[in-house]
Write a protein that holds these residues in place. Structure first.
Motif, PDB file in Angstrom:
ATOM      1  N   VAL A  79       0.833  -1.197   0.000  1.00  0.00           N
ATOM      2  CA  VAL A  79       0.000   0.000   0.000  1.00  0.00           C
ATOM      3  C   VAL A  79       0.872   1.253   0.000  1.00  0.00           C
ATOM      4  CG1 VAL A  79      -1.604   1.354   1.414  1.00  0.00           C
ATOM      5  CG2 VAL A  79      -2.016  -1.081   1.049  1.00  0.00           C
ATOM      6  N   VAL A  80       1.945   1.241   0.792  1.00  0.00           N
ATOM      7  CA  VAL A  80       2.875   2.381   0.797  1.00  0.00           C
ATOM      8  C   VAL A  80       3.485   2.563  -0.595  1.00  0.00           C
ATOM      9  CG1 VAL A  80       5.043   3.255   1.754  1.00  0.00           C
ATOM     10  CG2 VAL A  80       3.364   2.180   3.254  1.00  0.00           C
ATOM     11  N   PHE A  81       3.846   1.446  -1.247  1.00  0.00           N
ATOM     12  CA  PHE A  81       4.400   1.540  -2.596  1.00  0.00           C
ATOM     13  C   PHE A  81       3.363   2.103  -3.577  1.00  0.00           C
ATOM     14  CE2 PHE A  81       4.973  -0.544  -6.799  1.00  0.00           C
ATOM     15  CZ  PHE A  81       6.129   0.113  -7.178  1.00  0.00           C
ATOM     16  N   GLY A  82       2.114   1.657  -3.452  1.00  0.00           N
ATOM     17  CA  GLY A  82       1.065   2.206  -4.306  1.00  0.00           C
ATOM     18  C   GLY A  82       0.883   3.695  -4.088  1.00  0.00           C
ATOM     19  N   SER A  83       0.935   4.135  -2.833  1.00  0.00           N
ATOM     20  CA  SER A  83       0.851   5.565  -2.535  1.00  0.00           C
ATOM     21  C   SER A  83       2.054   6.311  -3.097  1.00  0.00           C
ATOM     22  CB  SER A  83       0.767   5.775  -1.017  1.00  0.00           C
ATOM     23  OG  SER A  83      -0.412   5.222  -0.487  1.00  0.00           O
ATOM     24  N   TRP A  84       3.220   5.690  -3.012  1.00  0.00           N
ATOM     25  CA  TRP A  84       4.436   6.293  -3.579  1.00  0.00           C
ATOM     26  C   TRP A  84       4.260   6.535  -5.079  1.00  0.00           C
ATOM     27  CZ3 TRP A  84       8.056   5.212  -7.309  1.00  0.00           C
ATOM     28  CH2 TRP A  84       9.294   5.851  -7.222  1.00  0.00           C
ATOM     29  N   CYS A  85       3.721   5.564  -5.785  1.00  0.00           N
ATOM     30  CA  CYS A  85       3.500   5.691  -7.228  1.00  0.00           C
ATOM     31  C   CYS A  85       2.501   6.807  -7.535  1.00  0.00           C
ATOM     32  CB  CYS A  85       3.000   4.372  -7.806  1.00  0.00           C
ATOM     33  SG  CYS A  85       4.210   3.030  -7.771  1.00  0.00           S
ATOM     34  N   ALA A  86       1.419   6.865  -6.761  1.00  0.00           N
ATOM     35  CA  ALA A  86       0.407   7.896  -6.990  1.00  0.00           C
ATOM     36  C   ALA A  86       0.964   9.285  -6.702  1.00  0.00           C
ATOM     37  CB  ALA A  86      -0.815   7.625  -6.120  1.00  0.00           C
ATOM     38  N   LEU A  87       1.756   9.419  -5.641  1.00  0.00           N
ATOM     39  CA  LEU A  87       2.338  10.718  -5.306  1.00  0.00           C
ATOM     40  C   LEU A  87       3.442  11.106  -6.278  1.00  0.00           C
ATOM     41  CD1 LEU A  87       2.408  10.392  -1.422  1.00  0.00           C
ATOM     42  CD2 LEU A  87       0.883  11.789  -2.808  1.00  0.00           C
ATOM     43  N   PHE A  88       4.137  10.130  -6.850  1.00  0.00           N
ATOM     44  CA  PHE A  88       5.107  10.409  -7.909  1.00  0.00           C
ATOM     45  C   PHE A  88       4.405  11.094  -9.074  1.00  0.00           C
ATOM     46  CE2 PHE A  88       9.342   9.014  -9.604  1.00  0.00           C
ATOM     47  CZ  PHE A  88       9.211   9.508 -10.897  1.00  0.00           C
ATOM     48  N   VAL A 148      -8.815   6.790  -7.261  1.00  0.00           N
ATOM     49  CA  VAL A 148      -7.476   6.644  -7.839  1.00  0.00           C
ATOM     50  C   VAL A 148      -7.559   6.381  -9.343  1.00  0.00           C
ATOM     51  CG1 VAL A 148      -5.381   5.235  -7.814  1.00  0.00           C
ATOM     52  CG2 VAL A 148      -6.478   5.872  -5.662  1.00  0.00           C
ATOM     53  N   LEU A 149      -8.504   5.557  -9.750  1.00  0.00           N
ATOM     54  CA  LEU A 149      -8.649   5.260 -11.172  1.00  0.00           C
ATOM     55  C   LEU A 149      -9.020   6.514 -11.965  1.00  0.00           C
ATOM     56  CD1 LEU A 149      -8.639   3.114 -13.392  1.00  0.00           C
ATOM     57  CD2 LEU A 149     -11.048   2.657 -12.866  1.00  0.00           C
ATOM     58  N   CYS A 248       0.571   4.998 -12.249  1.00  0.00           N
ATOM     59  CA  CYS A 248      -0.822   5.027 -11.797  1.00  0.00           C
ATOM     60  C   CYS A 248      -1.447   3.632 -11.867  1.00  0.00           C
ATOM     61  CB  CYS A 248      -1.630   6.017 -12.624  1.00  0.00           C
ATOM     62  SG  CYS A 248      -1.278   7.746 -12.249  1.00  0.00           S
ATOM     63  N   GLY A 249      -0.990   2.824 -12.806  1.00  0.00           N
ATOM     64  CA  GLY A 249      -1.457   1.444 -12.857  1.00  0.00           C
ATOM     65  C   GLY A 249      -1.077   0.687 -11.600  1.00  0.00           C
ATOM     66  N   PHE A 250       0.172   0.855 -11.140  1.00  0.00           N
ATOM     67  CA  PHE A 250       0.598   0.232  -9.886  1.00  0.00           C
ATOM     68  C   PHE A 250      -0.222   0.758  -8.702  1.00  0.00           C
ATOM     69  CE2 PHE A 250       4.831  -0.469 -12.075  1.00  0.00           C
ATOM     70  CZ  PHE A 250       4.718  -1.850 -12.102  1.00  0.00           C
ATOM     71  N   ALA A 251      -0.478   2.071  -8.697  1.00  0.00           N
ATOM     72  CA  ALA A 251      -1.245   2.658  -7.598  1.00  0.00           C
ATOM     73  C   ALA A 251      -2.647   2.066  -7.527  1.00  0.00           C
ATOM     74  CB  ALA A 251      -1.309   4.177  -7.760  1.00  0.00           C
ATOM     75  N   THR A 252      -3.286   1.904  -8.672  1.00  0.00           N
ATOM     76  CA  THR A 252      -4.641   1.361  -8.705  1.00  0.00           C
ATOM     77  C   THR A 252      -4.677  -0.066  -8.177  1.00  0.00           C
ATOM     78  OG1 THR A 252      -5.136   2.753 -10.633  1.00  0.00           O
ATOM     79  CG2 THR A 252      -6.627   0.914 -10.190  1.00  0.00           C
ATOM     80  N   VAL A 253      -3.647  -0.842  -8.473  1.00  0.00           N
ATOM     81  CA  VAL A 253      -3.607  -2.244  -8.057  1.00  0.00           C
ATOM     82  C   VAL A 253      -3.317  -2.384  -6.566  1.00  0.00           C
ATOM     83  CG1 VAL A 253      -2.353  -4.423  -8.307  1.00  0.00           C
ATOM     84  CG2 VAL A 253      -2.982  -3.103 -10.341  1.00  0.00           C
TER      85      VAL A 253
END
Length: 468
Positions: A79-88, A148-149, A248-253
């Protein structure tokens, strides 16, 4: 009867999202298994004056005393990694505003005043934070999936179209509106969902996720500065769009909620929470910090060019600032969990004010001075993204985290809307001399320091030595 959740991905209908209910956790091989005892689905969060959430002394009244958080494990860190991707993808664009401003104001919109061009970026920042007034409560009620999507689609579309813009209104639509609303849909859930998995280590986890925006602020300006001369501005923005699409694909997953939203969650924002003195003072402090933060991010590249520095120095100063911000988002979060979130935030504000008044103002006209300022400012100001959420999280129950955080930044967005254009007006009034602009930034940080210190003292009933 009681309900049991045999895994983090399964929750029976009777379970609330994250309540002040008694719970136990079993940890094995990095996995966390929850067993929740019955909760009362009719329990509501009211905002009466005698409710504990209005108490001035918050240090003795932890809101989440009956909640067990994973504090780690494979799913929590994904989840932290997904948030990292979205914030990137979202804050990365925000940290690239200086590169966009420097290019657009000297090419497509070179016929317009600096203050006018600044509205493109201030409106983007305003929407990124302002739309959170509705995004946060929607997250509390329905979870992150569709937010997110939708945000991913808008951010990718924004970067795919901006390279074709030539008129002011076109930049407003593509960057400010599409990019701003898309970033808002990514930003608030990315921060709030971490509070569902971490409490004791929330500062550290949030800091790691927030470094995504700093890494985006390193890569995206370099793409604009290196790809544009060899190809075109169009292809540099399309490359950014491609990177955003993948992340964003990683964040959604990976950004999956811990449990289904509970019955007490509401999709409607509320400003009644501003009646709490500690929270309202915190909002004031964040307002002043963000009011000033976007001025260096937007104008530091133009400042470097106005000082007559080489193109290599001017192109590198914004990425250097974001390199400092990588450490400024991660390290303060780690120490905040040990020594107190407000305590470390106050120290970071002091260091930021020092970098403005004692480095940028007297030595910013020299290349070494500007580089040192960029590093130190990035290091100290980066904490405003990673520490603000955990400071707000100490003032509310976890099931209201999205509402509190989004309410805070919705008010802060007004400062984001007006800060950059006001700085541009100061710059134009001074005939292109940056002294007034620098003093304006430093003054805002000094005011933010007073507000944060006052909020911390009120929250702890004036206990100076408290860990808070």
């Amino acid at each position: 009867m009681g309900c049991s959740c045999d895994s983090l991905s399964a929750a029976s209908p009777g379970c609330s999202s994250l309540h002040r209910s008694h719970s136990t956790a079993q940890v094995s091989a990095g996995e966390v298994v929850y067993k929740l005892l019955p909760v009362n689905p009719k329990r509501k969060i009211d905002l009466r004056e005698d409710d504990p959430i209005f108490s001035r002394n918050l240090i003795d009244k932890p809101f989440d005393e009956g909640v067990v958080f994973p504090e780690g494990g494979r799913r929590a860190w994904l989840v932290v990694f997904g948030s990292w991707c979205a914030l990137f993808s979202s804050l990365g664009l925000m940290n690239t505003m200086g590169a966009f401003q420097a290019y657009i104001s000297t090419h497509q919109l070179k016929h317009l005043d600096v203050a006018v061009v600044g509205w493109i970026f201030s409106l983007y920042a305003f929407l990124t934070f302002g739309a959170g007034l509705f995004v946060g409560p929607l997250f509390d009620k329905y979870g992150p999936k569709w937010l997110v999507l939708s945000g991913s689609v808008l951010v990718v579309l924004s970067m795919d179209l901006i390279g074709n813009c030539v008129e002011f209104w076109q930049f407003i639509i593509c960057f400010s509106l599409l990019g701003g609303i898309g970033s808002a849909l990514l930003f608030s859930p990315s921060i709030a969902i971490i509070g569902h998995y971490f409490n004791r280590r929330r500062g550290y986890a949030t800091g790691i996720a927030a470094t995504g925006g700093a890494f985006g602020g390193i890569l995206y300006p370099l793409i604009i500065q290196l790809v544009t001369p060899s190809t075109s501005f169009l292809w540099s923005t399309k490359l950014i769009a491609l990177i955003s699409l993948i992340l964003c694909g990683f964040a959604t997953v990976f950004m999956q909620p811990l449990q289904a939203p509970g019955p007490t969650a509401s999709a409607w924002p509320s400003l009644l929470i501003l009646r709490r003195p500690a929270f309202s003072l915190t909002v004031l402090g964040v307002f002043l910090l963000e009011f000033a933060l976007f001025v260096p991010l937007t104008y530091i590249t133009s400042y470097s060019r106005s000082m007559g520095f080489s193109s290599s120095v001017s192109s590198a100063v914004l990425p250097v600032l974001n390199v400092g911000s990588v450490f400024g988002r991660c390290l303060p979060g780690y120490f905040a969990d040990i020594y107190g979130r407000y305590n470390i935030a106050i120290l970071a504000i002091i260091l930021t004010a020092f970098s403005v008044f004692d480095i940028w103002l007297p030595f910013g006209h020299t290349p070494p001075g500007l580089v040192i300022f960029a590093l130190l400012f990035g290091l100290s100001s980066g904490s405003s993204i990673s520490l603000t959420p955990v400071c707000v999280g100490q003032l509310c129950p976890v099931e209201q985290y999205g509402r509190y955080y989004s309410t805070c930044f919705s008010i802060v967005s007004i400062g984001c809307l007006t800060g950059v254009p006001l700085a541009g007006m100061i710059l134009d009034a001074d005939g292109g001399i940056y002294r007034g602009l620098i003093l304006f930034v430093g003054g805002c940080y000094a005011g933010g320091l007073v507000a944060f210190t006052w909020a911390r003292l009120m929250a702890t009933n004036w206990r100076l030595k408290s860990k808070y």
